[in-house]
Design a protein around this motif. Sequence first.
Motif, PDB file in Angstrom:
ATOM      1  N   LYS A  11       0.803  -1.221   0.000  1.00 11.75           N
ATOM      2  CA  LYS A  11       0.000   0.000   0.000  1.00 11.75           C
ATOM      3  C   LYS A  11       0.837   1.274   0.000  1.00 11.75           C
ATOM      4  CE  LYS A  11      -0.457  -0.166   5.046  1.00 11.75           C
ATOM      5  NZ  LYS A  11      -1.400  -0.309   6.170  1.00 11.75           N
ATOM      6  N   SER A  12       2.132   1.179   0.276  1.00 14.65           N
ATOM      7  CA  SER A  12       2.969   2.384   0.311  1.00 14.65           C
ATOM      8  C   SER A  12       3.138   3.019  -1.065  1.00 14.65           C
ATOM      9  CB  SER A  12       4.341   2.066   0.916  1.00 14.65           C
ATOM     10  OG  SER A  12       5.027   1.100   0.145  1.00 14.65           O
ATOM     11  N   VAL A  13       2.766   2.309  -2.145  1.00 15.80           N
ATOM     12  CA  VAL A  13       2.841   2.936  -3.474  1.00 15.80           C
ATOM     13  C   VAL A  13       1.891   4.128  -3.543  1.00 15.80           C
ATOM     14  CG1 VAL A  13       3.539   0.794  -4.626  1.00 15.80           C
ATOM     15  CG2 VAL A  13       1.109   1.381  -4.517  1.00 15.80           C
ATOM     16  N   ASP A  14       0.752   4.026  -2.843  1.00 11.57           N
ATOM     17  CA  ASP A  14      -0.200   5.144  -2.827  1.00 11.57           C
ATOM     18  C   ASP A  14       0.360   6.337  -2.063  1.00 11.57           C
ATOM     19  OD1 ASP A  14      -2.135   3.994  -4.374  1.00 11.57           O
ATOM     20  OD2 ASP A  14      -3.464   3.434  -2.717  1.00 11.57           O
ATOM     21  N   MET A  15       1.101   6.065  -0.997  1.00 14.98           N
ATOM     22  CA  MET A  15       1.663   7.159  -0.211  1.00 14.98           C
ATOM     23  C   MET A  15       2.703   7.918  -1.027  1.00 14.98           C
ATOM     24  SD  MET A  15       1.583   8.934   2.477  1.00 14.98           S
ATOM     25  CE  MET A  15       0.565   7.965   3.570  1.00 14.98           C
ATOM     26  N   TRP A  16       3.494   7.198  -1.807  1.00 15.61           N
ATOM     27  CA  TRP A  16       4.475   7.861  -2.674  1.00 15.61           C
ATOM     28  C   TRP A  16       3.764   8.781  -3.661  1.00 15.61           C
ATOM     29  CZ3 TRP A  16       9.760   8.275  -3.300  1.00 15.61           C
ATOM     30  CH2 TRP A  16      10.179   8.861  -4.494  1.00 15.61           C
TER      31      TRP A  16
END
Length: 675
Positions: A220-225
């Motif tokens: 899910k960290s791809v969305d934060m980037w």
Amino acid sequence: ILLPLIFLEKHLKVEVESKSETKGNRNTSFGVKEGHYLVGNQGIYKVCKFLGEGSFGKVAKCTKLGSPGFCAIKIMKSDRAGLREMETMKRIKHLDPDKNHLVKMYECFSFQNMTCIVYEILEESLYNFFQKYEHHIHLCHIRVMAQQLLTALEAINSMGLIHCDIKMDNIMFIRQNCINVKLIDFGLALETKELTTVSRVQVTPFRAPEVILGLYPLDKSVDMWALGVVLASSYFGKYPFSYHTEYDTIRAMVQIFGVPEPEVLEKAEHTRGFFVLDYEDDDLCWRLQTPEEHEQITFSLTFSSGCWRSILKEELHQVKPSCDPREKPAPQENLEKTEAPHTDSDQAKMPIGVKKRKKVFSVKKDILLIGNLGNYKVSDVLGEGSFGKVFKCHKEETEDIYAIKILKYVSDAKKEVEVMELIRDLDPDKNNLIKFYEYFTHRNVNCVVYEMLHQRLYDYMHKPTHLCNIRSVAEQMFQALSALKSIGVVHGDIKLDNILFADKNSLRMKLIDFGLARKAKELVKGTKIQVTPFRAPEVILGLPLDESIDMWALGMVLACLAMVQIFGLPEEDLLTAGEFAGNFFTSDDGGNDPVFLDLLKRMLEVNPQKRIPPSQALAHDFITMRHLSGESAAEYFATAKTIMGSPSSSSSSNSSRTTNGNPQTPESKKLILWR
């Protein structure tokens, strides 16, 4: 300032590569036209007009028969993608869309082999906002958007979903008169467990480094980037990373954050497409491929990754100017430096020691000047000085545009042409010098033909100037001075008027006006040269002169572009009392820039395992403002809280209003902080 937002207009709207289909296929897939009716489960919808079209389908503005208002219907072929989005939206429907800043879905239905999803109608996308108003978003408003979008991510993460396509097109304002945004377009959304088997997601400008490098499994960290890139783009007015190729993106990341940790690169599947193992001080370590190495490997050309990325990691070094010309760095030495001195505006137009001459010119608009290389039709007057006039002219044979300097006195013309002949042997584009074409006389006037440039640096002084742009100006002018020194020429009249932008849409600059230039050996002690604001101390004091007088003048030019960064801000009571303070300073978030940049750095962490999650981001000081203290900070805190207000309530008095569509902060009795 950073470069103009026309850049965003040209490059911001990029579709996900995995969605691509031909335009012909899209047109033949849909028979729906304006005026047609769609029969749903909860009513019949009339298509009023189409709002947009993508590779998966079209979005239509519709009315529901028997009901007031409008809705937006996404119409897709009933294939796997359409059905997938329908299932995703059914799951999200259980969340509170207003509280969690997610687009509201009313119903899904199939109609004549098409999948139709009915959404609430929203106002405009963040991308269109930039297109329309062409200005950056105030930090107070970025805080509001950050809080809302972090809430959206936390909500969908709680459902085990990842958006995978966060970009400016997919963030929309609910209405024009409030800072309230929603996340839309879940066509590429995946379950967390599905993302572990996916290798390519996201649009290139917003693509996370783990996707590019192949650091699997993704999470899910791809969305934060991607959200970090959105916020950075909103703040700076352009992308923080170049995206012409993935190599450019990685190169920009490395220049800001450094080379990723060895364990990250060793785990990533595509590391060797961007990095190589090399020895440094007898240790074997990873380094980024040079553009030449990467081109040899991939056979793809790469582009420069932009000048302002360093603003995230560098601060201005205050440089104490030296009065001793021997202590001033040579141009070639400065080309290797990363920081630059700074200054203010140019009032003097005529060099000291030159007697003002009567300006009598017979050249007028539409007159034809007969040159050696062609005939030039005079158009508009570009400028006028003590020595002559400069006209915009069209070459009759080619319609190419030139700038022709008309000088009445032969001695002035010959002196300038003599210097320009020396400069002609240099590469004018490489060395950032104005290009000279020819010299001729016409009816007793002397004509010097130059290339046509754009705008003076002096005309740009009313806008704030970022350090990265100052750095670009410095580098180009150091190159120009280095070239002049190599042929023993001193410019003698460096000022804001004599540095021009080469074209409208870039920071490429050129040094112009060599009317006072001379060979260095001709400079004798006591020579009166340079206009007063840019005059070197050795000229004033009557010391021996050399090329370093140009370096002093350039230092003053750079100082003009960033005076506040050297001397600091005037006291607040002076700014508040000053009638013209608003012409030079604006109220801003004192102490918040570093906090915001810290949040960006944590969102744009190259290692996804260290990237901040939404829950922690919502508790960051930029959102909570816990770092603020003192009486003035209390006033700012109250104002910022008012802006953040109650975003889900469109009629709330706490909602931030706009003037002509431009978000404005609430009025305050006095300025909070100046910048």
